[in-house]
Design a protein around this motif. Structure first.
Motif, PDB file in Angstrom:
ATOM      1  N   GLN A  22       0.841  -1.187   0.000  1.00  0.00           N
ATOM      2  CA  GLN A  22       0.000   0.000   0.000  1.00  0.00           C
ATOM      3  C   GLN A  22       0.883   1.246   0.000  1.00  0.00           C
ATOM      4  OE1 GLN A  22      -2.975   1.708  -0.740  1.00  0.00           O
ATOM      5  NE2 GLN A  22      -3.908   0.006   0.348  1.00  0.00           N
ATOM      6  N   LYS A  23       0.826   2.001  -1.094  1.00  0.00           N
ATOM      7  CA  LYS A  23       1.640   3.208  -1.181  1.00  0.00           C
ATOM      8  C   LYS A  23       0.753   4.426  -1.113  1.00  0.00           C
ATOM      9  CE  LYS A  23       5.120   1.710  -4.436  1.00  0.00           C
ATOM     10  NZ  LYS A  23       5.755   2.139  -5.662  1.00  0.00           N
ATOM     11  N   LYS A  24       1.360   5.541  -0.724  1.00  0.00           N
ATOM     12  CA  LYS A  24       0.644   6.804  -0.676  1.00  0.00           C
ATOM     13  C   LYS A  24       1.529   7.849  -1.343  1.00  0.00           C
ATOM     14  CE  LYS A  24      -1.755   9.566   2.814  1.00  0.00           C
ATOM     15  NZ  LYS A  24      -1.994   9.716   4.248  1.00  0.00           N
ATOM     16  N   CYS A  25       0.917   8.712  -2.146  1.00  0.00           N
ATOM     17  CA  CYS A  25       1.687   9.728  -2.860  1.00  0.00           C
ATOM     18  C   CYS A  25       1.959  10.908  -1.936  1.00  0.00           C
ATOM     19  CB  CYS A  25       0.897  10.168  -4.098  1.00  0.00           C
ATOM     20  SG  CYS A  25       1.657  11.543  -4.988  1.00  0.00           S
ATOM     21  N   LYS A  45      -2.975  10.495  -2.262  1.00  0.00           N
ATOM     22  CA  LYS A  45      -3.843   9.382  -2.661  1.00  0.00           C
ATOM     23  C   LYS A  45      -3.041   8.081  -2.590  1.00  0.00           C
ATOM     24  CE  LYS A  45      -6.863  12.093  -5.629  1.00  0.00           C
ATOM     25  NZ  LYS A  45      -7.108  12.515  -7.006  1.00  0.00           N
ATOM     26  N   SER A  46      -3.759   6.982  -2.386  1.00  0.00           N
ATOM     27  CA  SER A  46      -3.051   5.710  -2.252  1.00  0.00           C
ATOM     28  C   SER A  46      -3.313   4.780  -3.436  1.00  0.00           C
ATOM     29  CB  SER A  46      -3.393   5.054  -0.924  1.00  0.00           C
ATOM     30  OG  SER A  46      -4.777   4.993  -0.805  1.00  0.00           O
ATOM     31  N   THR A  47      -2.711   3.621  -3.371  1.00  0.00           N
ATOM     32  CA  THR A  47      -2.739   2.650  -4.463  1.00  0.00           C
ATOM     33  C   THR A  47      -4.160   2.320  -4.935  1.00  0.00           C
ATOM     34  OG1 THR A  47      -1.021   1.695  -3.089  1.00  0.00           O
ATOM     35  CG2 THR A  47      -1.422   0.618  -5.178  1.00  0.00           C
ATOM     36  N   SER A  48      -5.137   2.456  -4.066  1.00  0.00           N
ATOM     37  CA  SER A  48      -6.506   2.140  -4.474  1.00  0.00           C
ATOM     38  C   SER A  48      -7.074   3.201  -5.427  1.00  0.00           C
ATOM     39  CB  SER A  48      -7.403   2.008  -3.240  1.00  0.00           C
ATOM     40  OG  SER A  48      -7.296   3.182  -2.463  1.00  0.00           O
ATOM     41  N   GLU A  49      -6.462   4.400  -5.425  1.00  0.00           N
ATOM     42  CA  GLU A  49      -6.980   5.497  -6.274  1.00  0.00           C
ATOM     43  C   GLU A  49      -6.078   5.862  -7.441  1.00  0.00           C
ATOM     44  OE1 GLU A  49      -8.728   8.822  -3.533  1.00  0.00           O
ATOM     45  OE2 GLU A  49      -7.101   7.804  -2.455  1.00  0.00           O
ATOM     46  N   THR A  92      -2.064   5.169  -9.661  1.00  0.00           N
ATOM     47  CA  THR A  92      -1.049   4.157  -9.988  1.00  0.00           C
ATOM     48  C   THR A  92       0.354   4.693  -9.703  1.00  0.00           C
ATOM     49  OG1 THR A  92      -1.053   4.937 -12.276  1.00  0.00           O
ATOM     50  CG2 THR A  92      -2.443   3.026 -11.766  1.00  0.00           C
ATOM     51  N   PHE A  93       1.273   3.776  -9.524  1.00  0.00           N
ATOM     52  CA  PHE A  93       2.677   4.129  -9.235  1.00  0.00           C
ATOM     53  C   PHE A  93       3.593   3.337 -10.165  1.00  0.00           C
ATOM     54  CE2 PHE A  93       0.345   5.146  -5.417  1.00  0.00           C
ATOM     55  CZ  PHE A  93       0.980   6.260  -4.869  1.00  0.00           C
ATOM     56  N   ASN A 144      11.851   8.547  -6.590  1.00  0.00           N
ATOM     57  CA  ASN A 144      11.017   8.507  -5.394  1.00  0.00           C
ATOM     58  C   ASN A 144       9.821   7.626  -5.723  1.00  0.00           C
ATOM     59  OD1 ASN A 144       8.992   9.028  -3.423  1.00  0.00           O
ATOM     60  ND2 ASN A 144      10.164  10.835  -2.807  1.00  0.00           N
ATOM     61  N   ARG A 145       9.660   6.577  -4.934  1.00  0.00           N
ATOM     62  CA  ARG A 145       8.590   5.614  -5.210  1.00  0.00           C
ATOM     63  C   ARG A 145       7.248   6.048  -4.639  1.00  0.00           C
ATOM     64  NH1 ARG A 145      11.371   1.827  -7.642  1.00  0.00           N
ATOM     65  NH2 ARG A 145      13.577   1.692  -7.126  1.00  0.00           N
ATOM     66  N   ASN A 146       7.245   7.155  -3.915  1.00  0.00           N
ATOM     67  CA  ASN A 146       5.998   7.657  -3.334  1.00  0.00           C
ATOM     68  C   ASN A 146       5.421   8.822  -4.127  1.00  0.00           C
ATOM     69  OD1 ASN A 146       6.294   5.805  -1.166  1.00  0.00           O
ATOM     70  ND2 ASN A 146       7.715   7.225  -0.181  1.00  0.00           N
ATOM     71  N   VAL A 147       5.668   8.820  -5.427  1.00  0.00           N
ATOM     72  CA  VAL A 147       5.087   9.843  -6.304  1.00  0.00           C
ATOM     73  C   VAL A 147       4.213   9.107  -7.321  1.00  0.00           C
ATOM     74  CG1 VAL A 147       5.554  11.668  -7.995  1.00  0.00           C
ATOM     75  CG2 VAL A 147       7.061  11.408  -6.019  1.00  0.00           C
ATOM     76  N   CYS A 148       2.928   9.443  -7.340  1.00  0.00           N
ATOM     77  CA  CYS A 148       2.013   8.720  -8.228  1.00  0.00           C
ATOM     78  C   CYS A 148       2.208   9.193  -9.673  1.00  0.00           C
ATOM     79  CB  CYS A 148       0.568   8.883  -7.768  1.00  0.00           C
ATOM     80  SG  CYS A 148      -0.181  10.447  -8.275  1.00  0.00           S
ATOM     81  N   ASP A 149       1.673   8.429 -10.603  1.00  0.00           N
ATOM     82  CA  ASP A 149       1.849   8.751 -12.026  1.00  0.00           C
ATOM     83  C   ASP A 149       1.207  10.086 -12.396  1.00  0.00           C
ATOM     84  OD1 ASP A 149       3.225   6.405 -12.301  1.00  0.00           O
ATOM     85  OD2 ASP A 149       1.482   5.248 -12.955  1.00  0.00           O
TER      86      ASP A 149
END
Ligand SMILES: [Zn+2]
Length: 258
Positions: free
Chosen positions: A7-10, A15-19, A21-22, A39-44
């Motif tokens: 479970q990641k959060k941006c 927003k997290s993985t449910s909303e 993508t990463f 940085n792996r905590n930045v969403c697409d």
């Protein structure tokens, strides 16, 4: 049940993985400046936002403003040397380096005359915060705290404005290694002249030192911070100014000519 490990959060939109993508790799320091870290905590969505010109003013993206400022400094350090490995290169739409009798000066292309200095400076400041915040999260594992909302608002959502101090060096005082220009590092505490408290932080990047708020602050608190910081740096720096135009930054490092 969700797997909390996956479970990641941006750090930007929260927003997290449910909303969101990463999938894409988000470079903390632009690849064309030689940046190697992600940085792996930045969403697409947020990653796309910073690299897209429509996100700022339709003319250039936040990342481009950042690259325009630093690619010249980087080139300055790389001149005359053969890079050990292939590193990124950025083609400026605004500047070119000109050399005469061993001295360098910044050549300005006509496109720079037509660009708004205030706009370009604002995009640069948002980019500086982006780089700072993504590296901070990567290096120190912080960033989700609500005190950082002022950074999210300004950098990601283009709301309000934050003051950024630029420190002018004394001539001849610079410690720098060529390898740092090939793959630049963002320093939070390299030299003991970099100030840090719960409201203000400073960074050193490619020979430049910037200071800025990282949490809510009053005008008085900012002024107190600025005077304390200048006092700490008096052996290495002449002064500090709040940048409002792109040209307030010594991007060609003229100080090295002296
Ligand atoms: Zn996001």
């Amino acid at each position: 049940m969700t797997n909390s490990i996956n479970q990641k959060k941006c750090i930007w939109c929260l927003k997290s993985t449910s909303e969101v993508t990463f999938i894409k790799k988000a470079h903390t320091i632009p690849k064309s400046l030689g940046g190697q870290n992600f940085n792996r905590n930045v969403c697409d969505d947020c990653n796309y936002y910073f690299g897209n010109r429509d996100s700022h003013n339709g003319k250039y993206s936040i990342e481009v403003a950042l690259k325009e400022a630093f690619s010249i400094s980087r080139k300055r350090f790389l001149l005359g040397g053969i890079p050990k490995r292939k590193v990124g290169e950025f083609k400026s739409q605004f500047f070119e380096m000109k050399e005469r009798k061993g001295k360098f000066r910044l050549g300005v292309k006509p496109s720079f005359m037509f660009a708004s200095q205030l706009e370009l400076c604002r995009a640069f400041k948002r980019g500086l915060y982006k780089m700072y915040f993504e590296e901070l999260n990567r290096q120190k594992k912080v960033g989700f705290e609500s005190s950082y909302d002022i950074i999210r608002s300004f950098s990601r959502y283009n709301l309000g404005d934050l003051p950024v101090l630029y420190f002018t060096r004394k001539i001849g005082v610079m410690i720098f290694f060529k390898s740092e220009a090939e793959t630049p590092i963002l320093y939070f505490s390299r030299m003991n002249y970099l100030y840090l408290d719960s409201q203000f932080a400073e960074i050193e990047f490619l020979g430049h030192v910037f200071g800025f708020p990282i949490a809510p602050f009053t005008k008085e608190e900012f002024e107190n911070y600025a005077s304390k910081s200048i006092e700490m740096k008096k052996d290495f720096f002449i002064e500090a100014n709040i940048i409002s135009k792109f040209t307030d930054i010594d991007i060609s490092l003229n100080i090295m000519n002296n």
